[in-house]
Write a protein that holds these residues in place. Structure first.
Motif, short mmCIF file in Angstrom:
data_model
loop_
_atom_site.label_atom_id
_atom_site.label_comp_id
_atom_site.label_asym_id
_atom_site.label_seq_id
_atom_site.Cartn_x
_atom_site.Cartn_y
_atom_site.Cartn_z
N GLY A 39 0.87 -0.92 -0.22
CA GLY A 39 -0.15 0.58 -0.09
C GLY A 39 1.18 1.27 -0.03
O GLY A 39 0.59 2.19 -0.38
N LEU A 40 2.35 1.31 0.61
CA LEU A 40 2.95 2.69 0.54
C LEU A 40 4.10 2.57 -0.42
O LEU A 40 3.62 3.72 -0.35
CB LEU A 40 3.80 1.88 1.89
CG LEU A 40 3.17 2.20 3.60
CD1 LEU A 40 4.28 1.85 4.20
CD2 LEU A 40 2.46 3.65 3.60
N SER A 41 3.81 1.46 -1.48
CA SER A 41 4.18 1.76 -2.43
C SER A 41 3.41 2.20 -3.28
O SER A 41 4.24 2.90 -4.46
CB SER A 41 5.02 -0.02 -2.90
OG SER A 41 6.07 -0.58 -2.07
N GLY A 42 2.65 1.78 -3.35
CA GLY A 42 1.08 1.76 -4.28
C GLY A 42 1.16 3.69 -3.94
O GLY A 42 0.84 4.89 -5.13
N LEU A 43 1.23 4.11 -2.49
CA LEU A 43 0.66 5.13 -2.55
C LEU A 43 2.02 6.60 -2.87
O LEU A 43 1.34 7.14 -3.32
CB LEU A 43 1.06 5.61 -0.96
CG LEU A 43 0.14 6.71 -0.51
CD1 LEU A 43 -0.38 6.63 1.30
CD2 LEU A 43 1.64 7.23 0.00
N VAL A 44 3.47 5.76 -2.73
CA VAL A 44 4.27 6.27 -2.87
C VAL A 44 4.44 7.14 -4.72
O VAL A 44 4.45 7.66 -5.33
CB VAL A 44 5.76 5.84 -2.71
CG1 VAL A 44 6.68 6.58 -3.59
CG2 VAL A 44 5.84 6.15 -1.14
N VAL A 45 4.53 5.95 -5.33
CA VAL A 45 4.20 5.61 -6.94
C VAL A 45 2.65 6.30 -7.17
O VAL A 45 3.20 7.12 -8.50
CB VAL A 45 4.30 4.04 -7.72
CG1 VAL A 45 3.37 4.64 -9.11
CG2 VAL A 45 4.51 3.85 -6.88
N ILE A 57 8.35 6.31 -13.49
CA ILE A 57 7.33 6.91 -13.06
C ILE A 57 7.42 8.20 -13.39
O ILE A 57 6.70 9.09 -13.60
CB ILE A 57 7.78 7.94 -11.17
CG1 ILE A 57 7.06 6.00 -10.94
CG2 ILE A 57 6.68 8.70 -10.42
CD1 ILE A 57 7.09 6.30 -9.17
N VAL A 58 8.48 9.01 -14.00
CA VAL A 58 8.76 9.93 -14.50
C VAL A 58 8.14 10.21 -16.14
O VAL A 58 8.50 11.75 -16.79
CB VAL A 58 10.69 10.64 -14.46
CG1 VAL A 58 11.43 11.61 -15.55
CG2 VAL A 58 10.74 10.56 -13.35
N ILE A 59 8.44 9.08 -17.05
CA ILE A 59 8.14 9.30 -18.62
C ILE A 59 7.12 9.50 -18.20
O ILE A 59 6.09 9.74 -19.55
CB ILE A 59 9.09 8.23 -19.00
CG1 ILE A 59 8.72 6.84 -18.60
CG2 ILE A 59 10.41 8.47 -19.19
CD1 ILE A 59 8.56 5.89 -19.41
#
Length: 417
Positions: free
Chosen positions: A27-33, A114-116
């Motif tokens: 969940g934290l991974s998805g939140l950050v992304v 994430i950047v592209i």
């Protein structure tokens, strides 16, 4: 017996605690992304919520082209350096089988995606949260003394939970883990998949939208739609298979040396120039998916967007970018369904174009992923639609999957001969 019971209880308590930790980590991974993607989209295009289709035309043509050029430069230099100086990136599928995901390579690969994508690259965003969540799940599993089988299940469930978190699709994330990554239907896979995806979606809900990803007008069942689903299902199977093969062909030929620093900016800039006429090709496919599901644009225009979305996505993969094909597949299916359904209505009037697009999106996604249940659940959660179109959707999925199965079987027989 008395000694075995406490031992079993301790094992269950430990595994339950680890499962909860994996769900929180995913969940934290998805939140950050999600947060980083929304932040970058807001900085680049001036929006955070809403659809790419509605908001994207606001920036100038030069703005969009420059954003893609910058994405190409950052991606080209970043992936060249990553592939030149770090260990090879380990896929989620390999991680499930037990291969460790290297820290620098994994985090760098996630960051570049994430950047592209945030800058508008034509590729799916779902791989980044899956990779990050699988990495975190593997780290948690290694430090809590899990067995190799427990680790395999937890990494797969974590990856599925990452998908659930970033798109707020808890059931879809769980089914993805069980059907695709584990390919095992049992209590030992279903329960942790459901738990981790539910927890992950809840944790990530702090930044993700609670609304359905796609807005779909009211859809109605009709005899016309049922007949069309039977006839068109195999068409979407061939279309999905063609897309998958093109994507693989492009991926196999991506630049493997410093030339990526030239090829990626050039191709990304070309996509940016093409977006001047067709801004719907940018992003992960949500714009085209929404265009098909509303069916408000001329059929010829939707057909052109489908073609150019296919070209831009395959080109992005061929340029050397990492990313997903889940949402692009859904978008291509939705666009194809709107066009073919619109033409069918001249022959056999019935349901609105949105219904055809919804059925087609499910069939195309199922065939491209080779996962009928996952595709069905994801489309239902993405659109917030109920079971009104369940019968024609299942018929279309069956026809699409039959094409893939038949061609795979034929290829195996030819290879064996």
């Amino acid at each position: 017996m008395n000694q075995a019971a406490p031992a079993s209880f301790r094992w269950l308590a430990r595994l339950s605690a680890v499962t909860v930790l994996v769900g929180i980590g995913a969940g934290l991974s998805g939140l950050v992304v999600s947060y980083l993607l929304h932040l970058l989209e807001h900085i680049t295009y001036g929006f955070g919520e809403g659809t790419f289709l509605d908001e994207l035309p606001t920036p100038s043509n030069l703005h969009r082209v420059l954003a893609l050029l910058i994405a190409g430069v950052i991606g080209g230099v970043g992936w060249w350096a990553l592939r030149r100086f770090t260990r090879k990136v380990v896929s989620v599928e390999a991680a499930v089988t037990g291969t460790k995901m290297p820290t620098v390579a994994t985090l760098g690969n996630v960051a570049l995606q994430i950047v592209i994508v945030g800058l508008g690259a034509s590729i799916g965003r779902e791989v980044a949260p899956r990779e990050l969540a699988a990495f975190v799940s593997g780290w948690i599993s290694d430090r809590t003394g899990t067995t190799s089988r427990e680790r395999r299940i937890l990494v797969a469930c974590g990856a599925g939970a990452g998908l659930a978190a970033v798109y707020d699709v808890p059931l879809g994330g769980a089914v993805f883990a069980v059907e695709i990554l584990l390919a095992e239907l049992s209590l030992t896979t279903i329960v942790p998949a459901l738990v981790t995806s539910s927890i992950a979606a809840l944790v990530a809900s702090v930044v993700t939208s609670h609304h359905a990803l796609y807005t779909v007008p009211r859809v109605d069942l009709s005899p016309s739609l049922v007949v069309w689903s039977v006839l068109a299902g195999p068409v979407f199977g061939f279309g999905a298979l063609g897309f998958v093969r093109l994507a693989k062909w492009a991926g196999d030929r991506r630049p493997k040396t410093w030339t990526i620093m030239i090829v990626m900016p050039a191709i990304f800039t070309g996509v940016g120039l093409l977006s001047i006429l067709f801004p719907q090709i940018l992003g992960n496919g949500r714009a085209l998916g929404q265009l098909g599901l509303t069916g408000t644009a001329p059929l010829g225009f939707i057909a052109l967007v489908v073609v150019f979305k296919l070209v831009s996505t395959v080109g992005t993969i061929g340029a050397g970018a990492a990313g997903g094909t889940l949402t692009p597949s859904l978008a291509l299916g939705s666009g194809m369904g709107a066009v073919l359904g619109g033409l069918w209505l001249f022959v056999f009037p019935g349901s609105g174009i949105s219904a055809f697009a919804l059925v087609a999106a499910s069939a195309f996604l199922a065939a491209s992923m080779k996962a009928p249940v996952t595709a069905l659940v994801l489309v239902l959660e993405f659109t917030g639609q109920g079971f009104t179109l369940l019968v024609p959707t299942m018929l279309a999925i069956g026809g699409a999957m039959a094409v893939g199965y038949t061609l795979d079987r034929r290829r195996r027989l030819v290879g064996a001969a």
